[in-house]
Design an enzyme around this catalytic site. Structure first.
Site, short mmCIF file in Angstrom:
data_model
loop_
_atom_site.label_atom_id
_atom_site.label_comp_id
_atom_site.label_asym_id
_atom_site.label_seq_id
_atom_site.Cartn_x
_atom_site.Cartn_y
_atom_site.Cartn_z
N HIS A 228 0.80 -1.26 0.13
CA HIS A 228 0.13 -0.09 0.15
C HIS A 228 0.97 1.35 -0.05
O HIS A 228 0.43 2.46 -0.81
CB HIS A 228 -0.94 -0.10 1.19
CG HIS A 228 -2.04 1.11 1.11
ND1 HIS A 228 -2.94 1.32 0.26
CD2 HIS A 228 -2.01 2.20 2.21
CE1 HIS A 228 -3.46 2.40 0.50
NE2 HIS A 228 -3.09 2.93 1.52
N LYS B 179 -8.74 15.13 -4.44
CA LYS B 179 -9.76 15.06 -3.39
C LYS B 179 -8.76 15.44 -2.44
O LYS B 179 -7.59 15.29 -2.19
CB LYS B 179 -10.44 13.80 -3.22
CG LYS B 179 -9.70 12.55 -3.08
CD LYS B 179 -10.63 11.31 -2.81
CE LYS B 179 -9.78 10.14 -2.41
NZ LYS B 179 -10.68 8.96 -2.65
N ARG C 186 -9.28 15.09 2.39
CA ARG C 186 -9.63 14.55 3.54
C ARG C 186 -10.45 15.85 4.24
O ARG C 186 -9.79 16.91 4.49
CB ARG C 186 -8.71 13.85 4.69
CG ARG C 186 -8.10 12.70 4.09
CD ARG C 186 -9.06 11.39 4.41
NE ARG C 186 -8.25 10.32 3.59
CZ ARG C 186 -8.97 9.36 3.26
NH1 ARG C 186 -10.20 9.26 3.27
NH2 ARG C 186 -8.61 8.19 2.46
N ALA D 171 -14.87 0.29 0.13
CA ALA D 171 -15.31 0.57 -1.36
C ALA D 171 -15.93 2.27 -1.35
O ALA D 171 -16.42 2.63 -2.28
CB ALA D 171 -16.40 -0.36 -1.80
#
Length: 188
Positions: free
Chosen positions: A23, A85, A87, A118
């Site tokens: 990741h 985008k 947070r 998802a």
């Protein structure tokens, strides 16, 4: 957690680790033993290359995933679009700021390393559909599929979700739009 698992691998007696699509690259530095990282992106990208979508565009659901999406786009010979985008506060909510690139009239393939709840991938699907994409596909290496993930994927407009078997997907999570590719040949 990654540091703890890395230490446990070394303490357990392993003298080398073979990892699949980390990741974050810095996780490799947590290990006290040599690490080889492999990528299954070629499997998922080849799957889409064989589909020969007539007017595909690869979409990165965030800026941090841009390099992975760019490499995927090269394999499928498609342009790249990126969702910018941020947070919102300390929560897991995000706010879409911009779509960089064009998806209008194209089949969007959203590419990420994992699908956990998802939330990101379904939000990205909404963004590209609002921007004029004709169809949406999703691709990820690791199908974590925790919490509301399966229901979100089932309910969203994504036509097909392509993942690998890097994590076992229980039968109850195998919805019709989920395609699971084997990493056996890669690891073998």
């Amino acid at each position: 957690t990654a540091r703890l698992v890395a230490k446990l691998v070394g303490v357990s007696g392993a003298d080398r680790a073979l990892l699949l699509d980390l990741h974050a690259g810095q996780i490799q530095g947590f290990f006290d033993v040599p690490v080889d990282e492999m990528s299954a992106m070629s499997l998922t990208a080849s799957y889409f290359a064989q589909k020969r979508l007539p007017d595909a565009v690869v979409v990165s659901p965030d800026l941090g995933n841009t390099k992975r999406a760019r490499n995927f786009a090269e394999i499928v010979d498609a342009p790249l679009a990126i969702i910018e985008k941020r947070r919102a506060g300390n929560r897991d909510r995000t706010e879409v700021l911009n779509l960089i690139g064009s998806v209008d009239g194209r089949q969007a393939i959203i590419v990420d390393d994992e699908i956990d709840t998802a939330g990101s991938i379904t939000q990205a699907a909404e963004v590209v559909l609002e921007a004029g994409a004709t169809e949406v596909y999703a691709s990820a290496i690791h199908p974590v599929l925790s919490g509301p993930a399966v229901q979100r994927l089932q309910d969203c407009a994504i036509r097909e979700v392509v993942v690998t078997n890097s994590i076992a997907v229980p039968q109850e999570k195998r919805i019709p739009k989920l395609t699971i590719l084997s990493v056996a040949s890669l690891l073998g």
